[in-house]
Design a protein around this motif. Structure first.
Motif, PDB file in Angstrom:
ATOM      1  N   CYS A  58      38.398  -5.655 -60.619  1.00 47.11           N
ATOM      2  CA  CYS A  58      38.861  -5.705 -59.236  1.00 47.11           C
ATOM      3  C   CYS A  58      39.025  -7.142 -58.750  1.00 47.11           C
ATOM      4  N   ALA A  59      39.780  -7.317 -57.689  1.00 48.54           N
ATOM      5  CA  ALA A  59      40.050  -8.645 -57.130  1.00 48.54           C
ATOM      6  C   ALA A  59      38.773  -9.344 -56.678  1.00 48.54           C
ATOM      7  N   GLU A  60      37.858  -8.598 -56.050  1.00 49.90           N
ATOM      8  CA  GLU A  60      36.626  -9.204 -55.548  1.00 49.90           C
ATOM      9  C   GLU A  60      35.802  -9.790 -56.690  1.00 49.90           C
ATOM     10  N   ARG A  61      35.649  -9.014 -57.761  1.00 50.06           N
ATOM     11  CA  ARG A  61      34.870  -9.493 -58.910  1.00 50.06           C
ATOM     12  C   ARG A  61      35.583 -10.657 -59.597  1.00 50.06           C
ATOM     13  N   THR A  62      36.897 -10.580 -59.708  1.00 53.80           N
ATOM     14  CA  THR A  62      37.642 -11.682 -60.312  1.00 53.80           C
ATOM     15  C   THR A  62      37.393 -12.973 -59.536  1.00 53.80           C
ATOM     16  N   ALA A  63      37.444 -12.908 -58.217  1.00 54.09           N
ATOM     17  CA  ALA A  63      37.231 -14.105 -57.386  1.00 54.09           C
ATOM     18  C   ALA A  63      35.803 -14.637 -57.540  1.00 54.09           C
ATOM     19  N   VAL A  64      34.817 -13.758 -57.519  1.00 54.26           N
ATOM     20  CA  VAL A  64      33.427 -14.199 -57.673  1.00 54.26           C
ATOM     21  C   VAL A  64      33.211 -14.821 -59.048  1.00 54.26           C
ATOM     22  N   PHE A  65      33.689 -14.170 -60.094  1.00 51.13           N
ATOM     23  CA  PHE A  65      33.513 -14.694 -61.449  1.00 51.13           C
ATOM     24  C   PHE A  65      34.223 -16.047 -61.593  1.00 51.13           C
ATOM     25  N   ARG A  66      35.377 -16.165 -60.971  1.00 53.67           N
ATOM     26  CA  ARG A  66      36.100 -17.446 -61.012  1.00 53.67           C
ATOM     27  C   ARG A  66      35.305 -18.542 -60.305  1.00 53.67           C
ATOM     28  N   ALA A  67      34.729 -18.211 -59.156  1.00 55.83           N
ATOM     29  CA  ALA A  67      33.919 -19.199 -58.423  1.00 55.83           C
ATOM     30  C   ALA A  67      32.732 -19.663 -59.270  1.00 55.83           C
ATOM     31  N   ILE A  68      32.052 -18.726 -59.909  1.00 56.57           N
ATOM     32  CA  ILE A  68      30.915 -19.071 -60.761  1.00 56.57           C
ATOM     33  C   ILE A  68      31.395 -19.935 -61.928  1.00 56.57           C
ATOM     34  N   ALA A  69      32.523 -19.577 -62.536  1.00 60.23           N
ATOM     35  CA  ALA A  69      33.066 -20.341 -63.660  1.00 60.23           C
ATOM     36  C   ALA A  69      33.463 -21.755 -63.242  1.00 60.23           C
TER      37      ALA A  69
END
Length: 140
Positions: A58-69
Motif C-alpha cells: 500500500c501507499a502508506e507502507r511504501t512511504a513509511v518504508f521509504r522514509a526509514i530507508a
C-alpha cells in the motif's frame, strides 16, 4: 485536530502526484501517500500491486518504508496524508495501521482525502490498543 489548510493542500497534492506513479494493473485503484517530516521534507509513496495479491504494498507502507530507508525514524514523521481516487476518502487498511503504529507517535494526525471528501484521525483512534513489543528488553 486540523492541520493548517495550506500545509494540508501541499501534502494532498504530493499524495495525489504519488498516486500517478502507482502500479495498479489489477485494481485500477491508484493511491498515494505523503509524510510530513519534522524537518519540513515530504516523503511520498504509492501502492504497488502484484499478481500474487498478498505481495502488494500500500501507499502508506511504501512511504513509511521509504522514509526509514532514507534515514528518518518514526519520531520524524509529523503527519500522514493519503489520497484515494473517487468520491470517498478511505482509512488505511489494517496492515498499514499496524505499520504506522510501529513508527508514528499515537497522536500523529492521519488525513485521507479523495476528489470530494476528507477525513482525519489520530493514529490511536485508527488502531486503539495497538500491538507493541518492547525490543529494548532483548538488547544486550
Amino acid at each position: 485536530m486540523n492541520m493548517q489548510t495550506e500545509q494540508l493542500k501541499t501534502l494532498r497534492d504530493a499524495a495525489f502526484r504519488a498516486s500517478q506513479n502507482a502500479y495498479v494493473p489489477y485494481s485500477k485503484f491508484a493511491v498515494g501517500a505523503a509524510l510530513l517530516m519534522r524537518n519540513g521534507n515530504v516523503i511520498t509513496g504509492c501502492n504497488v500491486e502484484n499478481v500474487s495479491y498478498g505481495l502488494a504494498n500500500c501507499a502508506e507502507r511504501t512511504a513509511v518504508f521509504r522514509a526509514i530507508a532514507e534515514g528518518y525514524n518514526g519520531a520524524d514523521i509529523v503527519a500522514v496524508v493519503v489520497y484515494t481516487p473517487g468520491q470517498k476518502a478511505y482509512a488505511p487498511c489494517g496492515a498499514c495501521r499496524q505499520v504506522l503504529a510501529e513508527f508514528l507517535q499515537p497522536e500523529t494526525l492521519i488525513t485521507s482525502t479523495s476528489e470530494q471528501a476528507s477525513q482525519q484521525w489520530r493514529l490511536t483512534d485508527l488502531l486503539p490498543d495497538a500491538f507493541h513489543f518492547d525490543v529494548s528488553a532483548y538488547r544486550e
